[in-house]
Write a protein that holds these residues in place. Structure first.
Motif, PDB file in Angstrom:
ATOM      1  N   TYR A  75     -43.949  -1.215  29.205  1.00 39.65           N
ATOM      2  CA  TYR A  75     -45.028  -1.568  29.181  1.00 39.65           C
ATOM      3  C   TYR A  75     -45.396  -1.295  27.391  1.00 39.65           C
ATOM      4  CZ  TYR A  75     -50.538  -0.349  28.524  1.00 39.65           C
ATOM      5  OH  TYR A  75     -51.677  -0.229  28.883  1.00 39.65           O
ATOM      6  N   GLY A  76     -45.069  -0.280  27.197  1.00 34.52           N
ATOM      7  CA  GLY A  76     -44.755   0.821  25.402  1.00 34.52           C
ATOM      8  C   GLY A  76     -44.839  -0.914  24.438  1.00 34.52           C
ATOM      9  N   TYR A  77     -43.950  -2.239  24.781  1.00 35.74           N
ATOM     10  CA  TYR A  77     -43.542  -3.329  23.766  1.00 35.74           C
ATOM     11  C   TYR A  77     -44.709  -4.174  23.269  1.00 35.74           C
ATOM     12  CZ  TYR A  77     -41.441  -6.149  21.507  1.00 35.74           C
ATOM     13  OH  TYR A  77     -40.123  -7.081  20.064  1.00 35.74           O
ATOM     14  N   ALA A  78     -45.449  -4.158  25.060  1.00 34.19           N
ATOM     15  CA  ALA A  78     -46.026  -5.185  25.196  1.00 34.19           C
ATOM     16  C   ALA A  78     -47.555  -4.279  24.514  1.00 34.19           C
ATOM     17  CB  ALA A  78     -46.811  -5.222  26.802  1.00 34.19           C
ATOM     18  N   LEU A 130     -46.880  -5.036  21.083  1.00 41.09           N
ATOM     19  CA  LEU A 130     -47.520  -6.729  20.586  1.00 41.09           C
ATOM     20  C   LEU A 130     -48.516  -6.879  20.622  1.00 41.09           C
ATOM     21  CD1 LEU A 130     -44.602  -8.729  22.966  1.00 41.09           C
ATOM     22  CD2 LEU A 130     -44.526  -8.557  20.453  1.00 41.09           C
ATOM     23  N   LYS A 131     -49.959  -7.052  21.443  1.00 35.21           N
ATOM     24  CA  LYS A 131     -51.190  -6.622  21.512  1.00 35.21           C
ATOM     25  C   LYS A 131     -51.809  -6.358  20.315  1.00 35.21           C
ATOM     26  CE  LYS A 131     -55.014  -6.129  24.578  1.00 35.21           C
ATOM     27  NZ  LYS A 131     -55.768  -5.988  25.875  1.00 35.21           N
ATOM     28  N   ALA A 132     -51.511  -4.887  19.970  1.00 31.39           N
ATOM     29  CA  ALA A 132     -51.692  -3.896  18.963  1.00 31.39           C
ATOM     30  C   ALA A 132     -51.892  -4.648  17.412  1.00 31.39           C
ATOM     31  CB  ALA A 132     -51.170  -2.635  18.759  1.00 31.39           C
ATOM     32  N   ASN A 133     -50.855  -6.214  17.416  1.00 33.28           N
ATOM     33  CA  ASN A 133     -50.400  -6.975  16.426  1.00 33.28           C
ATOM     34  C   ASN A 133     -50.568  -7.709  16.466  1.00 33.28           C
ATOM     35  OD1 ASN A 133     -48.574  -5.279  14.233  1.00 33.28           O
ATOM     36  ND2 ASN A 133     -47.467  -4.371  16.078  1.00 33.28           N
ATOM     37  N   GLY A 134     -51.702  -7.731  17.361  1.00 29.08           N
ATOM     38  CA  GLY A 134     -52.272  -9.820  17.508  1.00 29.08           C
ATOM     39  C   GLY A 134     -51.949 -10.403  18.152  1.00 29.08           C
ATOM     40  N   TRP A 135     -50.683  -9.915  18.818  1.00 32.18           N
ATOM     41  CA  TRP A 135     -50.297 -11.607  19.253  1.00 32.18           C
ATOM     42  C   TRP A 135     -50.695 -11.718  21.125  1.00 32.18           C
ATOM     43  CZ3 TRP A 135     -45.985 -14.625  17.830  1.00 32.18           C
ATOM     44  CH2 TRP A 135     -45.549 -14.410  16.943  1.00 32.18           C
ATOM     45  N   LYS A 160     -49.851 -16.193  17.689  1.00 38.57           N
ATOM     46  CA  LYS A 160     -50.226 -15.858  17.472  1.00 38.57           C
ATOM     47  C   LYS A 160     -50.859 -16.205  16.247  1.00 38.57           C
ATOM     48  CE  LYS A 160     -50.067 -11.621  14.281  1.00 38.57           C
ATOM     49  NZ  LYS A 160     -49.222 -10.744  13.516  1.00 38.57           N
ATOM     50  N   GLY A 161     -51.794 -17.008  16.353  1.00 39.01           N
ATOM     51  CA  GLY A 161     -52.219 -17.433  15.066  1.00 39.01           C
ATOM     52  C   GLY A 161     -51.484 -19.176  15.690  1.00 39.01           C
TER      53      GLY A 161
END
Length: 69
Positions: free
Chosen positions: A24-27, A30-35, A49-50
């Protein structure tokens, strides 16, 4: 890192699981970094992402990150 090639990297990671996917933490990282999470099929999950796309494949104690063209 276990393997490096043109498509991506494979890592040994004790927290990776085929049944549960990435932790969960890795997911959340990823979300926090725009993925953005896309479709998933079995142990494979597409992230975008883009114009960049990666395929995260989790198996027992391994994580594979592949570039998608």
């Amino acid at each position: 890192m276990v393997q490096l090639n043109e498509q991506g990297n494979r890592y040994e990671w004790s927290r990776a699981s085929e049944e549960d996917g990435i932790p969960y933490g890795y997911a959340m990282a990823l979300k926090a970094n725009g993925w953005k999470k896309g479709k998933s099929e079995g142990a494979s999950v597409l992230y975008m992402k883009g114009y960049n796309k990666i395929d995260l494949i989790t198996t027992t104690k391994q994580l594979e990150i592949l570039r998608v063209k």
